[in-house]
Write an enzyme that holds these catalytic residues in place. Structure first.
Site, PDB file in Angstrom:
ATOM      1  N   TRP A 101       0.825  -1.205   0.000  1.00 59.64           N
ATOM      2  CA  TRP A 101       0.000   0.000   0.000  1.00 59.64           C
ATOM      3  C   TRP A 101       0.857   1.253   0.000  1.00 59.64           C
ATOM      4  O   TRP A 101       0.500   2.265  -0.618  1.00 59.64           O
ATOM      5  CB  TRP A 101      -0.974  -0.024   1.165  1.00 59.64           C
ATOM      6  CG  TRP A 101      -1.927  -1.174   1.047  1.00 59.64           C
ATOM      7  CD1 TRP A 101      -1.996  -2.288   1.829  1.00 59.64           C
ATOM      8  CD2 TRP A 101      -2.921  -1.353   0.017  1.00 59.64           C
ATOM      9  NE1 TRP A 101      -2.979  -3.133   1.366  1.00 59.64           N
ATOM     10  CE2 TRP A 101      -3.562  -2.586   0.264  1.00 59.64           C
ATOM     11  CE3 TRP A 101      -3.336  -0.581  -1.066  1.00 59.64           C
ATOM     12  CZ2 TRP A 101      -4.591  -3.080  -0.546  1.00 59.64           C
ATOM     13  CZ3 TRP A 101      -4.363  -1.059  -1.879  1.00 59.64           C
ATOM     14  CH2 TRP A 101      -4.971  -2.293  -1.608  1.00 59.64           C
ATOM     15  N   ASP A 169      -1.639   6.416   6.348  1.00 59.44           N
ATOM     16  CA  ASP A 169      -2.693   5.512   5.903  1.00 59.44           C
ATOM     17  C   ASP A 169      -2.892   4.514   7.033  1.00 59.44           C
ATOM     18  O   ASP A 169      -2.114   3.590   7.207  1.00 59.44           O
ATOM     19  CB  ASP A 169      -2.280   4.804   4.610  1.00 59.44           C
ATOM     20  CG  ASP A 169      -3.288   3.754   4.155  1.00 59.44           C
ATOM     21  OD1 ASP A 169      -4.332   3.587   4.827  1.00 59.44           O
ATOM     22  OD2 ASP A 169      -3.029   3.085   3.136  1.00 59.44           O
ATOM     23  N   LYS A 193     -12.442  -2.095   7.731  1.00 58.56           N
ATOM     24  CA  LYS A 193     -11.661  -3.056   8.508  1.00 58.56           C
ATOM     25  C   LYS A 193     -11.956  -2.924  10.007  1.00 58.56           C
ATOM     26  O   LYS A 193     -12.233  -3.909  10.674  1.00 58.56           O
ATOM     27  CB  LYS A 193     -10.169  -2.879   8.218  1.00 58.56           C
ATOM     28  CG  LYS A 193      -9.849  -3.039   6.732  1.00 58.56           C
ATOM     29  CD  LYS A 193      -8.400  -2.797   6.414  1.00 58.56           C
ATOM     30  CE  LYS A 193      -8.154  -2.698   4.916  1.00 58.56           C
ATOM     31  NZ  LYS A 193      -8.490  -3.933   4.190  1.00 58.56           N
TER      32      LYS A 193
END
Length: 357
Positions: A101, A169, A193
């Site tokens: 990511w 992030d 999540k």
């Protein structure tokens, strides 16, 4: 009977929250209609979005100088939106790359400004954190991914930046533990999540960084516009925002973020102890940066891994296949994942090794 869902996302939601959603699906109390039917401009939805924002603020201990936004497009849109707003005029930024990511984030950032790699652990297939950082004191921000879901690598504490604001992030570990928010200029996280259902992105932005943002962007990509309109420039994901508020209530009832940290550490310890107790299983991430959210490991052969996944599925344990770039197994055990599911997986692992090891 519900499966034990080890999915990396969308992930398990707290059962009490799902039960409340089911009770209120047809008619949100005081609204006379479903949350999915009421106007986002209505007084009732103003209460819903304020409830969600206050829940985020309370859990994280956010001071007033932080804005809370509920946007769309996932963390993937923030890969571009953050540098579009903050790197106009040839400004610089440092990126710490510890997984897939982070790689995606810097690729987008380099389209909008001078984003450079301050550290990367690519050579180890992202199995560890960097030993040192090459930081630029003139950077506008330092970007990092607090938890890499694919490789299962997590920062135990924030990287030290000598005062340069952090952009994080935090999609896969937000609200799983307390953090020192004073170190952050911007935090963004896809909800699916730990915060709520898919389709909402929580963005937390400090006001001094907001004042430096570009002001000539399309309105949907302009943090100033989104703040001025309180996340209501266009129709938000009303259902997702509503569920976020309920999840925040649930987390508070569980002892807040300190309570969730203790539960998450215990669940992860049970699973890592099972991996470490034998040579049959091998963890991917180094021991000092193992994720409490996404546990990644291998078996002696791909054939055994496939058999493990199928037999676990037959016993109600699903979504255990690792990402193709790492292979093996991955168990995502976010906030809402129950301890008994981890216990069931550990017992299965022991029995599987007994039969096949």
């Amino acid at each position: 009977m519900r499966n034990y869902n080890f999915s990396a996302g969308p992930a398990a939601l707290p059962v009490p929250v799902l039960e409340q959603v089911a009770r209120e699906m047809l008619e949100l109390p005081g609204a006379g209609a479903s949350i999915m039917e009421i106007s986002h401009r209505s007084k009732k939805f103003e209460e819903v979005i304020a409830h969600a924002e206050n829940g985020i603020r309370s859990l994280l201990g956010l001071p007033e100088e932080f804005h809370v936004l509920f946007l769309q497009g996932g963390a993937s849109l923030q890969f571009a939106m953050a540098p579009m707003n903050m790197l106009a005029g040839s400004k610089k930024a440092d990126y710490i790359i510890t997984g897939a990511w982070g790689q995606k984030a810097i690729k987008d950032a380099q389209k909008y400004g001078a984003a450079r790699v301050a550290a990367t652990t690519k050579e180890s297939n992202f199995s560890r954190l960097p030993e040192s950082l090459d930081l630029d004191s003139g950077a506008e921000f330092v970007h990092f991914t607090s938890n890499e879901t694919i490789q299962g690598v997590q920062w135990p504490q924030e990287p030290q930046t000598n005062g340069v604001p952090l952009i994080c992030d935090a999609s896969s570990d937000i609200l799983s533990r307390p953090i020192d928010v004073a170190k952050y200029g911007l935090i963004y996280a896809g909800a699916q999540k730990n915060i709520g259902p898919s389709g909402v992105t929580v963005v937390i932005l400090r006001d001094d960084l907001l004042q430096k943002c570009a002001s000539d962007l399309p309105p949907m990509l302009d943090y100033r516009v989104q703040v001025d309109n309180k996340s209501l420039y266009n129709t938000p994901n009303t259902f997702g925002v509503y569920v976020i508020g309920l999840v925040c209530d649930y987390l508070q009832s569980q002892g807040g973020l300190a309570g969730m940290q203790a539960r998450n550490e215990e669940k992860a310890r049970l699973l890592y102890d099972a991996i470490d107790s034998t040579d049959f299983y091998t963890g991917h991430a180094a021991s000092n940066c193992r994720s409490r959210m996404n546990v990644t490991w291998r078996l002696p052969s791909e054939e055994l891994e496939k058999r493990f996944i199928e037999e676990a599925k037959a016993q109600g344990m699903v979504e255990l296949k690792g990402h193709r770039s790492v292979g093996g197994l991955r168990a995502s055990i976010y906030n809402a994942f129950p301890r008994e599911g981890v216990v069931a997986l550990v017992e299965f692992m022991k029995e599987f090794e007994r039969k096949t090891g």
